[in-house]
Design a protein around this motif. Structure first.
Motif, PDB file in Angstrom:
ATOM      1  N   TYR A   1       0.889  -1.071  -0.109  1.00  0.00           N
ATOM      2  CA  TYR A   1       0.076   0.078   0.048  1.00  0.00           C
ATOM      3  C   TYR A   1       0.921   1.216   0.015  1.00  0.00           C
ATOM      4  CZ  TYR A   1      -4.368  -2.736   1.191  1.00  0.00           C
ATOM      5  OH  TYR A   1      -5.271  -3.563   1.133  1.00  0.00           O
ATOM      6  N   ASP A   2       2.133   1.248   0.740  1.00  0.00           N
ATOM      7  CA  ASP A   2       2.759   2.540   1.130  1.00  0.00           C
ATOM      8  C   ASP A   2       3.463   2.795  -0.114  1.00  0.00           C
ATOM      9  OD1 ASP A   2       4.244   0.353   1.450  1.00  0.00           O
ATOM     10  OD2 ASP A   2       5.425   1.276   3.082  1.00  0.00           O
ATOM     11  N   ILE A   3       3.741   2.109  -1.042  1.00  0.00           N
ATOM     12  CA  ILE A   3       4.301   2.654  -2.283  1.00  0.00           C
ATOM     13  C   ILE A   3       3.547   2.370  -3.671  1.00  0.00           C
ATOM     14  CG2 ILE A   3       6.607   2.023  -0.962  1.00  0.00           C
ATOM     15  CD1 ILE A   3       6.864  -0.563  -2.820  1.00  0.00           C
ATOM     16  N   SER A   4       2.511   1.990  -3.392  1.00  0.00           N
ATOM     17  CA  SER A   4       1.684   1.710  -4.755  1.00  0.00           C
ATOM     18  C   SER A   4       1.689   3.112  -5.889  1.00  0.00           C
ATOM     19  CB  SER A   4       0.234   1.226  -4.573  1.00  0.00           C
ATOM     20  OG  SER A   4      -0.469   2.412  -3.879  1.00  0.00           O
ATOM     21  N   SER A   5       1.551   4.092  -5.359  1.00  0.00           N
ATOM     22  CA  SER A   5       1.855   5.200  -6.139  1.00  0.00           C
ATOM     23  C   SER A   5       3.100   5.594  -6.874  1.00  0.00           C
ATOM     24  CB  SER A   5       1.282   6.603  -5.285  1.00  0.00           C
ATOM     25  OG  SER A   5      -0.045   6.473  -5.034  1.00  0.00           O
ATOM     26  N   GLN A   6       3.957   5.221  -6.083  1.00  0.00           N
ATOM     27  CA  GLN A   6       5.448   5.135  -6.669  1.00  0.00           C
ATOM     28  C   GLN A   6       5.652   4.120  -7.875  1.00  0.00           C
ATOM     29  OE1 GLN A   6       6.848   5.193  -2.415  1.00  0.00           O
ATOM     30  NE2 GLN A   6       8.673   5.903  -3.459  1.00  0.00           N
ATOM     31  N   ILE A   7       5.214   3.033  -7.604  1.00  0.00           N
ATOM     32  CA  ILE A   7       5.217   1.847  -8.430  1.00  0.00           C
ATOM     33  C   ILE A   7       4.349   2.415  -9.768  1.00  0.00           C
ATOM     34  CG2 ILE A   7       4.166  -0.391  -9.136  1.00  0.00           C
ATOM     35  CD1 ILE A   7       4.660  -1.066  -6.147  1.00  0.00           C
ATOM     36  N   PHE A   8       3.262   2.935  -9.651  1.00  0.00           N
ATOM     37  CA  PHE A   8       2.643   3.312 -10.729  1.00  0.00           C
ATOM     38  C   PHE A   8       3.294   4.777 -11.532  1.00  0.00           C
ATOM     39  CE2 PHE A   8      -1.051   1.673  -8.616  1.00  0.00           C
ATOM     40  CZ  PHE A   8      -0.889   0.023  -9.046  1.00  0.00           C
ATOM     41  N   PHE A   9       3.872   5.628 -10.828  1.00  0.00           N
ATOM     42  CA  PHE A   9       4.657   6.645 -11.332  1.00  0.00           C
ATOM     43  C   PHE A   9       5.821   6.047 -12.426  1.00  0.00           C
ATOM     44  CE2 PHE A   9       2.832   9.785  -7.973  1.00  0.00           C
ATOM     45  CZ  PHE A   9       2.073  10.285  -8.803  1.00  0.00           C
ATOM     46  N   LYS A  10       6.456   5.059 -11.504  1.00  0.00           N
ATOM     47  CA  LYS A  10       7.596   4.295 -12.381  1.00  0.00           C
ATOM     48  C   LYS A  10       7.017   3.712 -13.645  1.00  0.00           C
ATOM     49  CE  LYS A  10      11.682   1.565 -12.001  1.00  0.00           C
ATOM     50  NZ  LYS A  10      12.955   1.502 -11.072  1.00  0.00           N
ATOM     51  N   MET A  11       5.841   3.073 -13.582  1.00  0.00           N
ATOM     52  CA  MET A  11       5.245   2.310 -14.587  1.00  0.00           C
ATOM     53  C   MET A  11       5.096   3.594 -15.953  1.00  0.00           C
ATOM     54  SD  MET A  11       1.256   1.343 -15.049  1.00  0.00           S
ATOM     55  CE  MET A  11       0.787   2.830 -14.885  1.00  0.00           C
ATOM     56  N   LEU A  12       4.621   4.621 -15.402  1.00  0.00           N
ATOM     57  CA  LEU A  12       4.700   5.638 -16.479  1.00  0.00           C
ATOM     58  C   LEU A  12       5.760   6.241 -17.438  1.00  0.00           C
ATOM     59  CD1 LEU A  12       2.185   8.119 -14.613  1.00  0.00           C
ATOM     60  CD2 LEU A  12       1.637   6.745 -16.411  1.00  0.00           C
ATOM     61  N   ASP A  13       6.890   5.949 -16.367  1.00  0.00           N
ATOM     62  CA  ASP A  13       8.320   6.338 -17.058  1.00  0.00           C
ATOM     63  C   ASP A  13       8.521   5.126 -17.965  1.00  0.00           C
ATOM     64  OD1 ASP A  13       8.767   8.522 -15.382  1.00  0.00           O
ATOM     65  OD2 ASP A  13       9.679   7.640 -13.730  1.00  0.00           O
ATOM     66  N   TYR A  14       8.160   4.030 -17.684  1.00  0.00           N
ATOM     67  CA  TYR A  14       8.482   2.898 -18.630  1.00  0.00           C
ATOM     68  C   TYR A  14       7.168   2.407 -19.503  1.00  0.00           C
ATOM     69  CZ  TYR A  14      12.684   2.178 -16.358  1.00  0.00           C
ATOM     70  OH  TYR A  14      14.239   2.500 -15.642  1.00  0.00           O
TER      71      TYR A  14
END
Length: 263
Positions: free
Chosen positions: A108-121
């Motif tokens: 939960y605490d890093i899901s937004s960061q995961i999706f921001f990284k998804m956007l980079d790739y």
């Protein structure tokens, strides 16, 4: 085989319902014939169903105890279990530069960061599925005019079509989280360019939603150089709107309007 104890500092909540695990694993079928990268497999409750599919599966796990468990439980996957921090990884060479599906029961605490990284790739990730906190899922899937509509909604929907698939109750986890979860799927849309400067777009979206209750003519003042503005800049019809009222196209218009004057 020794069970892995969930670690609070890693935000681990292990899913215990195999029926739900299979439903989550099956969400990757919407994007067939390409490899799958699972984030945070823990004890492999999703992994067991992913490896049954006729495609290459790799898993990234930061917890060394979980890595040891996975190596023992899934010996056929041993060469494809990556003991690393997903947020620090270069995803380009995971599958030799080829596209892949991203999935997982995301912390939960890093899901937004995961999706921001998804956007980079995003050019490598045509599909992303998985389970996250229900509140975040609603935010990602929300449309203009809704209370949940915000930064994640705009930035993700600029590049992906979002489906809220189903809700998951707290009772099927060990330990149970304090909130409900949800499973979503994000599928790359046809957009290849926004029609504005992407960095400016992100900066403006974040700036105005950080003051989401204020009209744009107020919240934009934190990022523009007031001395260089045309006298009628704040007379534009968009300036009396609040950020949650703007569509994606209107955010593009706003970016092109404001970009020349950003500090």
């Amino acid at each position: 085989m020794k069970q892995v104890k969930p670690k609070k500092n890693l935000g681990q909540h292990f899913l215990t319902d195999l029926g739900i695990a299979k439903r989550i694993a099956d969400t990757v079928d919407a994007c067939p014939d390409i490899p799958v990268l699972e984030i945070g497999p823990g004890m492999g409750v999703l992994t067991r169903f992913l490896v049954e599919k006729p495609r290459l599966v790799k898993a990234v796990e930061i917890d060394s105890e979980s890595v040891a468990y996975l190596n023992e439980a899934y010996p056929s996957l041993r060469e494809n279990i990556i003991g690393d921090d997903f947020l620090r990884m270069d995803l380009t060479d995971i599958f030799g530069g080829k596209p892949f599906v991203l999935t997982g029961n995301y912390p939960y605490d890093i899901s937004s960061q995961i999706f921001f990284k998804m956007l980079d790739y995003r050019d490598l990730i045509p599909c992303c599925t998985g389970m996250i906190q229900r509140e975040v899922a609603l935010r990602i899937a929300s449309q203009p005019g809704c209370k949940a509509y915000g930064i994640l909604s705009v930035l993700i929907q600029a590049w992906y079509d979002v489906e809220y698939l189903f809700t998951v109750d707290e009772t099927v986890f060990n330990p149970p989280p304090k909130v409900k979860s949800a499973v979503i799927r994000m599928t790359r849309n046809d957009t290849r360019t926004l029609g504005c400067d992407e960095n400016m777009f992100k900066r403006i979206v974040k700036a105005v939603f950080n003051q989401r209750r204020k009209m744009l003519r107020v919240s934009l003042r934190q990022v523009v150089d007031a001395a260089s503005l045309p006298h009628d800049f704040f007379d534009h019809p968009l300036m009396t709107q609040r950020p949650e009222q703007l569509s994606l196209d209107e955010f593009v218009t706003l970016t092109n309007l404001a970009a020349p004057y950003i500090r």
